[in-house]
Design a protein around this motif. Sequence first.
Motif, PDB file in Angstrom:
ATOM      1  N   GLY A  34       0.798  -1.220   0.000  1.00 37.35           N
ATOM      2  CA  GLY A  34       0.000   0.000   0.000  1.00 37.35           C
ATOM      3  C   GLY A  34       0.826   1.261   0.000  1.00 37.35           C
ATOM      4  O   GLY A  34       0.282   2.356   0.164  1.00 37.35           O
ATOM      5  N   ASP A  35       2.147   1.124  -0.188  1.00 38.85           N
ATOM      6  CA  ASP A  35       3.010   2.308  -0.222  1.00 38.85           C
ATOM      7  C   ASP A  35       2.628   3.187  -1.399  1.00 38.85           C
ATOM      8  O   ASP A  35       2.464   2.718  -2.515  1.00 38.85           O
ATOM      9  CB  ASP A  35       4.483   1.901  -0.347  1.00 38.85           C
ATOM     10  N   GLY A  36       2.482   4.463  -1.160  1.00 36.69           N
ATOM     11  CA  GLY A  36       2.122   5.402  -2.212  1.00 36.69           C
ATOM     12  C   GLY A  36       0.628   5.526  -2.427  1.00 36.69           C
ATOM     13  O   GLY A  36       0.181   6.232  -3.318  1.00 36.69           O
ATOM     14  N   LEU A  37      -0.174   4.824  -1.608  1.00 34.02           N
ATOM     15  CA  LEU A  37      -1.639   4.869  -1.739  1.00 34.02           C
ATOM     16  C   LEU A  37      -2.244   5.471  -0.483  1.00 34.02           C
ATOM     17  O   LEU A  37      -1.783   5.213   0.629  1.00 34.02           O
ATOM     18  CB  LEU A  37      -2.210   3.465  -1.941  1.00 34.02           C
ATOM     19  N   THR A  38      -3.302   6.235  -0.660  1.00 36.03           N
ATOM     20  CA  THR A  38      -4.035   6.761   0.491  1.00 36.03           C
ATOM     21  C   THR A  38      -4.945   5.651   1.029  1.00 36.03           C
ATOM     22  O   THR A  38      -5.215   4.670   0.329  1.00 36.03           O
ATOM     23  CB  THR A  38      -4.902   7.968   0.098  1.00 36.03           C
ATOM     24  N   PRO A  39      -5.437   5.800   2.258  1.00 36.98           N
ATOM     25  CA  PRO A  39      -6.372   4.804   2.778  1.00 36.98           C
ATOM     26  C   PRO A  39      -7.608   4.630   1.889  1.00 36.98           C
ATOM     27  O   PRO A  39      -8.084   3.508   1.694  1.00 36.98           O
ATOM     28  CB  PRO A  39      -6.751   5.351   4.162  1.00 36.98           C
ATOM     29  N   ASP A  40      -8.130   5.734   1.342  1.00 37.10           N
ATOM     30  CA  ASP A  40      -9.291   5.636   0.444  1.00 37.10           C
ATOM     31  C   ASP A  40      -8.952   4.861  -0.821  1.00 37.10           C
ATOM     32  O   ASP A  40      -9.772   4.081  -1.316  1.00 37.10           O
ATOM     33  CB  ASP A  40      -9.811   7.024   0.074  1.00 37.10           C
ATOM     34  N   GLN A  41      -7.754   5.073  -1.358  1.00 30.43           N
ATOM     35  CA  GLN A  41      -7.352   4.341  -2.559  1.00 30.43           C
ATOM     36  C   GLN A  41      -7.190   2.853  -2.260  1.00 30.43           C
ATOM     37  O   GLN A  41      -7.617   2.011  -3.057  1.00 30.43           O
ATOM     38  CB  GLN A  41      -6.046   4.918  -3.126  1.00 30.43           C
ATOM     39  N   ARG A  42      -6.593   2.527  -1.120  1.00 36.33           N
ATOM     40  CA  ARG A  42      -6.456   1.110  -0.734  1.00 36.33           C
ATOM     41  C   ARG A  42      -7.831   0.467  -0.594  1.00 36.33           C
ATOM     42  O   ARG A  42      -8.058  -0.656  -1.043  1.00 36.33           O
ATOM     43  CB  ARG A  42      -5.652   0.980   0.559  1.00 36.33           C
ATOM     44  N   GLN A  43      -8.769   1.189   0.007  1.00 39.96           N
ATOM     45  CA  GLN A  43     -10.113   0.659   0.182  1.00 39.96           C
ATOM     46  C   GLN A  43     -10.814   0.488  -1.164  1.00 39.96           C
ATOM     47  O   GLN A  43     -11.455  -0.528  -1.410  1.00 39.96           O
ATOM     48  CB  GLN A  43     -10.937   1.573   1.086  1.00 39.96           C
ATOM     49  N   GLY A  44     -10.679   1.458  -2.061  1.00 37.74           N
ATOM     50  CA  GLY A  44     -11.287   1.352  -3.381  1.00 37.74           C
ATOM     51  C   GLY A  44     -10.749   0.171  -4.155  1.00 37.74           C
ATOM     52  O   GLY A  44     -11.497  -0.565  -4.810  1.00 37.74           O
ATOM     53  N   MET A  45      -9.437  -0.033  -4.084  1.00 38.96           N
ATOM     54  CA  MET A  45      -8.840  -1.177  -4.770  1.00 38.96           C
ATOM     55  C   MET A  45      -9.316  -2.494  -4.160  1.00 38.96           C
ATOM     56  O   MET A  45      -9.566  -3.465  -4.880  1.00 38.96           O
ATOM     57  CB  MET A  45      -7.318  -1.075  -4.739  1.00 38.96           C
ATOM     58  N   ALA A  46      -9.465  -2.524  -2.844  1.00 40.73           N
ATOM     59  CA  ALA A  46      -9.940  -3.743  -2.176  1.00 40.73           C
ATOM     60  C   ALA A  46     -11.359  -4.079  -2.621  1.00 40.73           C
ATOM     61  O   ALA A  46     -11.686  -5.261  -2.824  1.00 40.73           O
ATOM     62  CB  ALA A  46      -9.880  -3.568  -0.656  1.00 40.73           C
ATOM     63  N   ILE A  47     -12.188  -3.083  -2.802  1.00 42.27           N
ATOM     64  CA  ILE A  47     -13.562  -3.307  -3.262  1.00 42.27           C
ATOM     65  C   ILE A  47     -13.555  -3.908  -4.662  1.00 42.27           C
ATOM     66  O   ILE A  47     -14.278  -4.866  -4.942  1.00 42.27           O
ATOM     67  CB  ILE A  47     -14.385  -2.005  -3.202  1.00 42.27           C
ATOM     68  N   THR A  48     -12.737  -3.368  -5.556  1.00 45.93           N
ATOM     69  CA  THR A  48     -12.653  -3.912  -6.918  1.00 45.93           C
ATOM     70  C   THR A  48     -12.126  -5.341  -6.883  1.00 45.93           C
ATOM     71  O   THR A  48     -12.665  -6.224  -7.552  1.00 45.93           O
ATOM     72  CB  THR A  48     -11.748  -3.033  -7.804  1.00 45.93           C
ATOM     73  N   ARG A  49     -11.078  -5.587  -6.089  1.00 45.34           N
ATOM     74  CA  ARG A  49     -10.529  -6.953  -5.989  1.00 45.34           C
ATOM     75  C   ARG A  49     -11.599  -7.924  -5.502  1.00 45.34           C
ATOM     76  O   ARG A  49     -11.724  -9.027  -6.034  1.00 45.34           O
ATOM     77  CB  ARG A  49      -9.345  -6.981  -5.028  1.00 45.34           C
ATOM     78  N   GLN A  50     -12.342  -7.518  -4.499  1.00 38.10           N
ATOM     79  CA  GLN A  50     -13.391  -8.377  -3.941  1.00 38.10           C
ATOM     80  C   GLN A  50     -14.472  -8.668  -4.988  1.00 38.10           C
ATOM     81  O   GLN A  50     -14.933  -9.788  -5.126  1.00 38.10           O
ATOM     82  CB  GLN A  50     -14.014  -7.695  -2.706  1.00 38.10           C
ATOM     83  N   SER A  51     -14.857  -7.657  -5.744  1.00 38.57           N
ATOM     84  CA  SER A  51     -15.917  -7.788  -6.737  1.00 38.57           C
ATOM     85  C   SER A  51     -15.533  -8.726  -7.884  1.00 38.57           C
ATOM     86  O   SER A  51     -16.390  -9.416  -8.431  1.00 38.57           O
ATOM     87  CB  SER A  51     -16.281  -6.427  -7.320  1.00 38.57           C
TER      88      SER A  51
END
Length: 137
Positions: free
Chosen positions: A19-36
């Motif tokens: 998660g280096d270089g990512l904001t918490p919101d960006q990490r969360q957004g990516m996690a949602i896409t990965r989950q989907s």
Amino acid sequence: MLDQAGKDGLFTVVDTVQGDGLTPDQRQGMAITRQSFRFMLDPGELEALALAVEFGIPYILSDDRAARRTIEEHSDVRVLRHPDLLYICQYNAEAYCKDIKRIFRDIQAGESHRLGGSFQDIMRRSRERVKELGLRK
């Protein structure tokens, strides 16, 4: 070439695992896409799609036909194959892509699923795909 492109600010390296270089919101957004998409895509396409969706990147590169279909049916991201990218380089006369045919053959040699047809046929299909996506000048 990539080192210079990075120094020129053409891209930014982010560590999606740590998660280096990512904001918490960006990490969360990516996690949602990965989950989907976790049951529909291989890890490489899954990570590329998560980055593309989160950062508004309109295109990713993949030669996986099933992944292309899934991504394009369920997101706004479009998928380019390596011949499409080579065609764009050739069309735009990029200095890095002087020997398109040799590069294409080198890529094909390393692929487990090679593209069918002659080089000319594949470039013709790529020309149509690139035109369809509005990527030709």
